[in-house]
Write a protein that holds these residues in place. Structure first.
Motif, PDB file in Angstrom:
ATOM      1  N   ILE A 152      50.900  42.958  40.257  1.00 42.53           N
ATOM      2  CA  ILE A 152      50.146  42.751  41.648  1.00 42.53           C
ATOM      3  C   ILE A 152      49.575  41.161  41.421  1.00 42.53           C
ATOM      4  O   ILE A 152      49.108  40.782  40.319  1.00 42.53           O
ATOM      5  CB  ILE A 152      48.861  43.734  41.696  1.00 42.53           C
ATOM      6  N   SER A 153      48.970  40.691  42.668  1.00 42.11           N
ATOM      7  CA  SER A 153      48.716  39.219  42.613  1.00 42.11           C
ATOM      8  C   SER A 153      47.325  39.151  42.219  1.00 42.11           C
ATOM      9  O   SER A 153      46.966  37.962  41.557  1.00 42.11           O
ATOM     10  CB  SER A 153      49.039  38.667  44.145  1.00 42.11           C
ATOM     11  N   LYS A 154      46.380  40.104  42.462  1.00 44.98           N
ATOM     12  CA  LYS A 154      44.962  39.831  42.046  1.00 44.98           C
ATOM     13  C   LYS A 154      44.836  39.915  40.527  1.00 44.98           C
ATOM     14  O   LYS A 154      45.262  41.184  40.140  1.00 44.98           O
ATOM     15  CB  LYS A 154      43.993  40.810  42.822  1.00 44.98           C
ATOM     16  N   GLY A 155      44.226  39.286  39.844  1.00 43.98           N
ATOM     17  CA  GLY A 155      43.809  39.664  38.463  1.00 43.98           C
ATOM     18  C   GLY A 155      42.704  40.578  38.120  1.00 43.98           C
ATOM     19  O   GLY A 155      42.299  41.248  39.299  1.00 43.98           O
ATOM     20  N   LEU A 156      42.374  40.563  36.915  1.00 44.96           N
ATOM     21  CA  LEU A 156      41.427  41.711  36.620  1.00 44.96           C
ATOM     22  C   LEU A 156      40.038  41.105  37.048  1.00 44.96           C
ATOM     23  O   LEU A 156      39.595  40.021  36.498  1.00 44.96           O
ATOM     24  CB  LEU A 156      41.437  42.054  35.076  1.00 44.96           C
ATOM     25  N   THR A 157      39.272  41.548  37.666  1.00 48.28           N
ATOM     26  CA  THR A 157      38.295  41.044  38.178  1.00 48.28           C
ATOM     27  C   THR A 157      36.991  41.448  37.174  1.00 48.28           C
ATOM     28  O   THR A 157      36.896  42.406  36.760  1.00 48.28           O
ATOM     29  CB  THR A 157      37.585  41.584  39.632  1.00 48.28           C
ATOM     30  N   LEU A 158      36.118  40.363  36.759  1.00 43.82           N
ATOM     31  CA  LEU A 158      35.253  40.732  35.788  1.00 43.82           C
ATOM     32  C   LEU A 158      33.773  40.208  36.175  1.00 43.82           C
ATOM     33  O   LEU A 158      33.600  39.191  37.061  1.00 43.82           O
ATOM     34  CB  LEU A 158      35.636  39.677  34.576  1.00 43.82           C
ATOM     35  N   LYS A 159      32.715  40.968  35.801  1.00 45.95           N
ATOM     36  CA  LYS A 159      31.406  40.785  36.359  1.00 45.95           C
ATOM     37  C   LYS A 159      30.547  41.283  35.251  1.00 45.95           C
ATOM     38  O   LYS A 159      31.195  42.066  34.403  1.00 45.95           O
ATOM     39  CB  LYS A 159      31.208  41.405  37.707  1.00 45.95           C
ATOM     40  N   LYS A 160      29.310  40.791  35.279  1.00 43.13           N
ATOM     41  CA  LYS A 160      28.547  41.534  34.078  1.00 43.13           C
ATOM     42  C   LYS A 160      28.316  43.077  34.546  1.00 43.13           C
ATOM     43  O   LYS A 160      28.362  43.510  35.678  1.00 43.13           O
ATOM     44  CB  LYS A 160      26.979  41.190  34.241  1.00 43.13           C
ATOM     45  N   GLU A 215      29.297  26.187  29.247  1.00 40.30           N
ATOM     46  CA  GLU A 215      28.800  27.476  28.748  1.00 40.30           C
ATOM     47  C   GLU A 215      27.919  28.212  29.876  1.00 40.30           C
ATOM     48  O   GLU A 215      27.653  29.446  29.397  1.00 40.30           O
ATOM     49  CB  GLU A 215      27.759  27.009  27.759  1.00 40.30           C
ATOM     50  N   THR A 216      27.593  27.435  30.818  1.00 34.31           N
ATOM     51  CA  THR A 216      26.839  28.332  31.790  1.00 34.31           C
ATOM     52  C   THR A 216      27.475  29.240  32.906  1.00 34.31           C
ATOM     53  O   THR A 216      26.838  29.857  33.533  1.00 34.31           O
ATOM     54  CB  THR A 216      25.813  27.250  32.515  1.00 34.31           C
ATOM     55  N   GLU A 217      28.732  28.828  32.781  1.00 31.08           N
ATOM     56  CA  GLU A 217      29.879  29.717  33.556  1.00 31.08           C
ATOM     57  C   GLU A 217      30.524  30.701  32.984  1.00 31.08           C
ATOM     58  O   GLU A 217      30.856  30.827  31.848  1.00 31.08           O
ATOM     59  CB  GLU A 217      30.714  28.724  34.300  1.00 31.08           C
ATOM     60  N   ASP A 218      30.661  31.937  33.582  1.00 29.67           N
ATOM     61  CA  ASP A 218      31.298  33.009  33.156  1.00 29.67           C
ATOM     62  C   ASP A 218      32.821  33.160  33.760  1.00 29.67           C
ATOM     63  O   ASP A 218      33.147  32.699  35.006  1.00 29.67           O
ATOM     64  CB  ASP A 218      30.644  34.269  33.573  1.00 29.67           C
ATOM     65  N   VAL A 219      33.622  33.775  33.000  1.00 38.72           N
ATOM     66  CA  VAL A 219      35.084  34.000  33.686  1.00 38.72           C
ATOM     67  C   VAL A 219      34.954  35.099  34.516  1.00 38.72           C
ATOM     68  O   VAL A 219      34.266  35.989  34.337  1.00 38.72           O
ATOM     69  CB  VAL A 219      36.223  34.575  32.413  1.00 38.72           C
ATOM     70  N   GLN A 220      35.417  34.904  35.711  1.00 37.23           N
ATOM     71  CA  GLN A 220      35.115  35.902  37.200  1.00 37.23           C
ATOM     72  C   GLN A 220      36.645  36.493  37.152  1.00 37.23           C
ATOM     73  O   GLN A 220      36.365  37.873  37.687  1.00 37.23           O
ATOM     74  CB  GLN A 220      34.994  35.042  38.184  1.00 37.23           C
ATOM     75  N   SER A 221      37.745  36.314  36.720  1.00 40.19           N
ATOM     76  CA  SER A 221      38.846  37.112  36.666  1.00 40.19           C
ATOM     77  C   SER A 221      39.947  36.407  35.520  1.00 40.19           C
ATOM     78  O   SER A 221      39.836  35.343  35.298  1.00 40.19           O
ATOM     79  CB  SER A 221      39.558  36.861  38.107  1.00 40.19           C
ATOM     80  N   ILE A 222      40.785  37.396  35.093  1.00 38.46           N
ATOM     81  CA  ILE A 222      41.851  37.042  34.441  1.00 38.46           C
ATOM     82  C   ILE A 222      43.129  37.523  34.655  1.00 38.46           C
ATOM     83  O   ILE A 222      43.213  38.776  35.101  1.00 38.46           O
ATOM     84  CB  ILE A 222      41.616  37.471  32.918  1.00 38.46           C
ATOM     85  N   PRO A 223      44.363  36.974  34.530  1.00 39.30           N
ATOM     86  CA  PRO A 223      45.421  37.511  34.386  1.00 39.30           C
ATOM     87  C   PRO A 223      45.830  38.213  33.261  1.00 39.30           C
ATOM     88  O   PRO A 223      45.169  37.835  32.013  1.00 39.30           O
ATOM     89  CB  PRO A 223      46.577  36.197  34.543  1.00 39.30           C
TER      90      PRO A 223
END
Length: 552
Positions: A450-458, A481-489
């Motif tokens: 699927i085209s959409k990656g794994l969505t990550l949030k707190k 450092e202030t930025e979080d990963v929002q999605s990943i393949p």
């Protein structure tokens, strides 16, 4: 589009940690606008309902079990339907001098849960110390549950090492109690009766404590009442136990005894799963799994603490959410039953799992280049004592997070890509299948993407190094450092292969060293010497299913 529902069951504290992350991940990917189309059919695992006030709810079709004290601040009947309150003295029909009021110490929610309740900002700019504040699985739970979801075993207390729920046989006996079995079975029946077309059951269970016996008893019940439905069981093993932090010879001796008990529980559990489940997939982030789980599995660009259930459960939840996508999509007719049939040829009911988290995809790269330059296997095994081979397998591979426009360069800009055989592939599925055919022998591969990656949030752990960008691609420009990963393949797989015999053989070898009569706690809860001997013999018979001679 017809929905073929699945009912989920979770047994044990580590299982509920994995479940908490899994349900969180699913809700993070919910689509609320027509422009944000989701390929996932959430109704497979979720149900619609109404609160007592008529407000619509959308909750997991889930029943879980844990011990007293494991919920922390989470209400046993959830929070969506909770209308309980303490009555005032003048509302109680007794004389005031016969009333004694005792107030329990109120437990305070951590900052994240407080913000969640108040609908305050939980944006990427706000930092929470989850590593310190998450003590139990409910401390990192974003999802809201149905009031029938949670079942607390009040006879045992979470964290009590002197009188714990530690034996497979304790779980078997607990299921036999009328109060627990009838109540739990009624809740299963209520959820099942809501379904239009039930596929079967997902069951995540702690694989080496009392919950393994409880879960296996439940699976036997499902086999009797829902014999035509598929049961996918996921026995999970933590890579670390609190008793490993011993400081004296006596504490070390007790830890060694507990390790032996965990080995016996695993042997009993695997034997039962091989008989009653449709398919089972053991998961662990350490390499050995059994006695002293061993070195942790390494994942590129992930810096996780293997002593924290909060971290390791998130890794396993990511794998589960990915490998189950095949039969949770809006398009397609693949089912849980199809998965079990494909991987369970010749009674090979144990399958191995693998994971690549994140799938290392460089910023601005194409998939054809990524695969051409890949060194070594695509994924890392997350099944104990199993190194997944490349020959004569049945496997299901799922890739998410690579859009079709990043398959290859257009013809007028392709350059050297045009000379590669893979350039003829027209889509992600075709190219990944082609890659598998070139890197494996005699292997049947079922590929999903699927085209959409794994969505990550707190509250998902922020354990990626700063080479992983916000969208999950690997970049030379380091993430702030202030930025979080929002999605990943992510790439994950399920495999039925000869190498699984090593998993079974290693468990048998460890279990055979132990004389069960030296553990009186098992005898006192109903396990006889001959029954344990039969269990070991069944493990050896089961191992033979993975030998080439068995197929001739």
């Amino acid at each position: 589009m017809s929905t073929r529902e699945i009912c989920s069951l979770q047994f044990g504290h580590y299982s509920n940690f994995i479940g908490a992350h899994w349900w969180n991940l699913q809700e993070f990917s919910f689509s609320f606008t027509p422009d944000d189309y989701s390929e996932i059919n959430n109704r497979v695992l979720y149900r619609e309902g109404l609160t007592l006030k008529g407000q619509p709810t959308y909750t997991p079709r889930l029943i879980l079990a844990d011990l007293k004290g494991s919920l922390n601040t989470l209400a046993e009947h959830g929070e969506l339907y909770d209308t309980s309150s303490c009555p005032k003295e003048d509302e109680i029909p007794w004389h005031s001098n016969r009333i004694e009021v005792k107030e329990d110490t109120k437990k305070l929610k951590n900052e994240f849960l407080q913000d969640l309740d108040s609908e305050a900002s939980t944006s990427a700019n706000k930092k929470y110390n989850f590593e310190e504040n998450v003590k139990v699985w409910s401390d990192c739970l974003y999802t809201r549950f149905h009031p029938n979801t949670i079942n607390v075993i009040k006879q045992y207390e979470h964290g009590n090492q002197d009188a714990g729920f530690d034996l497979f046989t304790q779980g078997k006996e607990m299921w036999k109690t009328e109060q627990f079995q009838d109540d739990f079975a009624d809740k299963i029946r209520n959820f099942v009766e809501e379904c239009d077309s039930l596929q079967g059951f997902h069951i995540i269970l702690d694989g080496n404590n009392g919950f393994s016996g409880l879960a296996n008893s439940c699976i036997e019940y499902l086999r009797d009442d829902y014999d035509r439905k598929s049961v996918l069981a996921i026995p999970v093993l933590p890579p670390y136990y609190n008793d490993y932090a011993y400081e004296s010879d006596e504490e070390q001796h007790k830890s060694q005894i507990r390790d032996s008990v965990r080995v016996i529980n695993s042997a009993l559990s695997f034997t039962n799963l091989a008989e009653f489940s449709s398919l089972f997939v053991p998961l662990c982030t350490s390499k050995d799994g059994w006695r002293k789980p061993g070195l942790k599995r390494e994942f590129n660009h992930v810096q996780y603490n293997d002593k924290l259930m909060y971290h390791t459960s998130a890794i396993l939840a990511s794998a589960l959410d990915t490998v189950t996508l095949k039969y949770r999509l809006k398009e397609g007719h693949y089912s849980l039953s199809d998965l079990c049939v494909d991987l369970n040829l010749h009674n090979r009911k144990l399958a191995a799992a693998s994971l690549c988290l994140p799938f290392s995809f460089n910023e601005g790269a194409d998939l054809i280049e990524c695969l051409d330059n890949w060194d070594g296997p695509l994924t890392q095994s997350i099944t104990p004592r199993c190194t997944i081979g490349t020959d004569r397998m049945m496997q299901l591979i799922t890739l998410r997070g690579i859009p079709e426009d990043r398959l290859k360069k257009p013809h007028d800009k392709a350059g050297a890509q045009k000379d590669m055989p893979a350039y003829r592939c027209k889509n992600i599925n075709e190219m990944l299948n082609f890659y598998m055919s070139c890197t494996t022998f005699g292997t049947a591969t079922n590929v999903t993407n699927i085209s959409k990656g794994l969505t990550l949030k707190k509250p998902f752990p922020n354990f990626f190094d700063n080479k992983v960008g916000i969208r999950g691609n690997i970049s030379a420009v380091l993430r702030k450092e202030t930025e979080d990963v929002q999605s990943i393949p992510i790439l994950a797989g399920l495999h039925s292969c000869n190498e699984i015999s090593t998993t079974i053989e290693s468990l048998h070898s460890e279990a055979k060293k132990l004389k069960v009569e030296r553990f009186p706690q098992f005898a006192s809860t109903g396990l006889e010497r001959d029954e344990y001997k039969e269990c070991l013999e069944k493990l050896l018979d089961f191992k033979e299913c993975y030998e080439d001679s068995y197929l001739l």
